[in-house]
Design a protein around this motif. Structure first.
Motif, PDB file in Angstrom:
ATOM      1  N   SER A   5       0.845  -1.200   0.000  1.00 39.77           N
ATOM      2  CA  SER A   5       0.000   0.000   0.000  1.00 39.77           C
ATOM      3  C   SER A   5       0.877   1.245   0.000  1.00 39.77           C
ATOM      4  N   PHE A  44      -5.500  -5.601  -1.244  1.00 40.24           N
ATOM      5  CA  PHE A  44      -6.778  -4.905  -1.153  1.00 40.24           C
ATOM      6  C   PHE A  44      -7.755  -5.772  -0.363  1.00 40.24           C
ATOM      7  N   LEU A  49      -9.592  -0.053   4.227  1.00 37.78           N
ATOM      8  CA  LEU A  49      -9.157   0.513   2.952  1.00 37.78           C
ATOM      9  C   LEU A  49     -10.349   1.069   2.183  1.00 37.78           C
ATOM     10  N   ASP A  51     -12.199   3.041  -0.996  1.00 29.88           N
ATOM     11  CA  ASP A  51     -11.995   2.996  -2.439  1.00 29.88           C
ATOM     12  C   ASP A  51     -11.057   4.114  -2.887  1.00 29.88           C
ATOM     13  N   TRP A  54      -7.528   3.207  -2.082  1.00 37.23           N
ATOM     14  CA  TRP A  54      -7.107   2.131  -2.975  1.00 37.23           C
ATOM     15  C   TRP A  54      -6.763   2.690  -4.358  1.00 37.23           C
ATOM     16  N   THR A  57      -3.398   4.355  -4.196  1.00 34.04           N
ATOM     17  CA  THR A  57      -2.305   3.379  -4.197  1.00 34.04           C
ATOM     18  C   THR A  57      -2.057   2.862  -5.607  1.00 34.04           C
ATOM     19  N   GLN A  86     -13.372  -3.260  -5.172  1.00 28.92           N
ATOM     20  CA  GLN A  86     -11.972  -2.882  -5.271  1.00 28.92           C
ATOM     21  C   GLN A  86     -11.239  -3.713  -6.325  1.00 28.92           C
TER      22      GLN A  86
END
Length: 236
Positions: A5, A44, A49, A51, A54, A57, A86
């Motif tokens: 991440s 993920f 986490l 969206d 994510w 990242t 995700q």
């Protein structure tokens, strides 16, 4: 590289020793050292986490332009809906960046698909070295080393690992011959699948769109990769 991440809060929660800035620095050190083929691991499917995080990242990873990206779902607490969303974000963003989604969890710039891992999915014999490492020989013998490092003998040499092994049954091999190639976008030869599974089940899954014909082969389409376990379970 196990970046996982680019969010420091997520990295801390996963008990990682690095932060996002050190991950980027490490990548640039490899590049400046002449390494022209780098693979990055991401995770993920965590309830922590969002969206948005994510996507950030993924975008920071793409900015580094790695040749290969592996993304694994960690769903200790997260629900299936979050994980599916995700995963879809991942597939869409990497497809738009020109990456080849050649296996459920793996994406590569064309020509950089993992040779090593691809051997597993084709059931090619391999040798594992080190504690806990697995090997496959003769197509039906799987063995593994103990987790404990061997002690040195009195003559100074390292003792060998203690090893265990199992002989795969015909049913074990049938399951692997179905499961492993269907993890990839190449899929399995249609005649082979019909010989290994129930023909009516295969045809039903084709009609439902859970499987698709690809030349002389049958594969799971990308938009069904997320539910591949269920599809493969039906075939088995």
């Amino acid at each position: 590289m196990g970046i996982q991440s680019f969010d420091d809060g997520i990295l801390k929660w996963m008990n990682r020793r690095h932060d996002s800035s050190r991950a980027g620095e490490a990548f640039r050190i490899l590049r400046s050292g002449g390494i022209g083929n780098i693979s990055v691991d991401l995770i993920f499917g965590l309830s922590q986490l969002s969206d948005e995080t994510w996507i950030q990242t993924i975008e920071k990873t793409l900015a580094l332009e790695p040749e290969h990206i592996s993304a694994y779902q960690l769903s200790i607490e997260a629900g299936e809906e979050l994980c599916r969303r995700q995963y879809d974000i991942l597939c869409s963003r990497l497809r738009g960046a020109g990456y080849h989604h050649y296996e459920i969890s793996n994406f590569a710039k064309p020509g950089y698909e993992a040779v090593h891992n691809s051997a597993y999915w084709r059931r090619v014999p391999y040798i594992g070295l080190g504690p806990g490492a697995h090997s496959l020989s003769s197509g039906n013998i799987r063995s593994w080393n103990s987790q404990t490092l061997p002690r040195r003998r009195q003559d100074g040499r390292l003792a060998t690992y203690s090893r265990e092994e199992e002989v795969l049954s015909p049913e074990d091999i049938r399951i692997e011959r179905i499961m492993l190639p269907l993890r990839t976008d190449e899929g399995i030869d249609a005649d082979e699948l019909y010989s290994l599974s129930d023909i009516s089940t295969v045809r039903t899954l084709l009609e439902e769109g859970a499987l698709e014909e690809y030349g002389t082969r049958i594969r799971i389409p990308e938009d069904h990769f997320f539910t591949s376990d269920e599809i493969i379970r039906e075939l088995i």
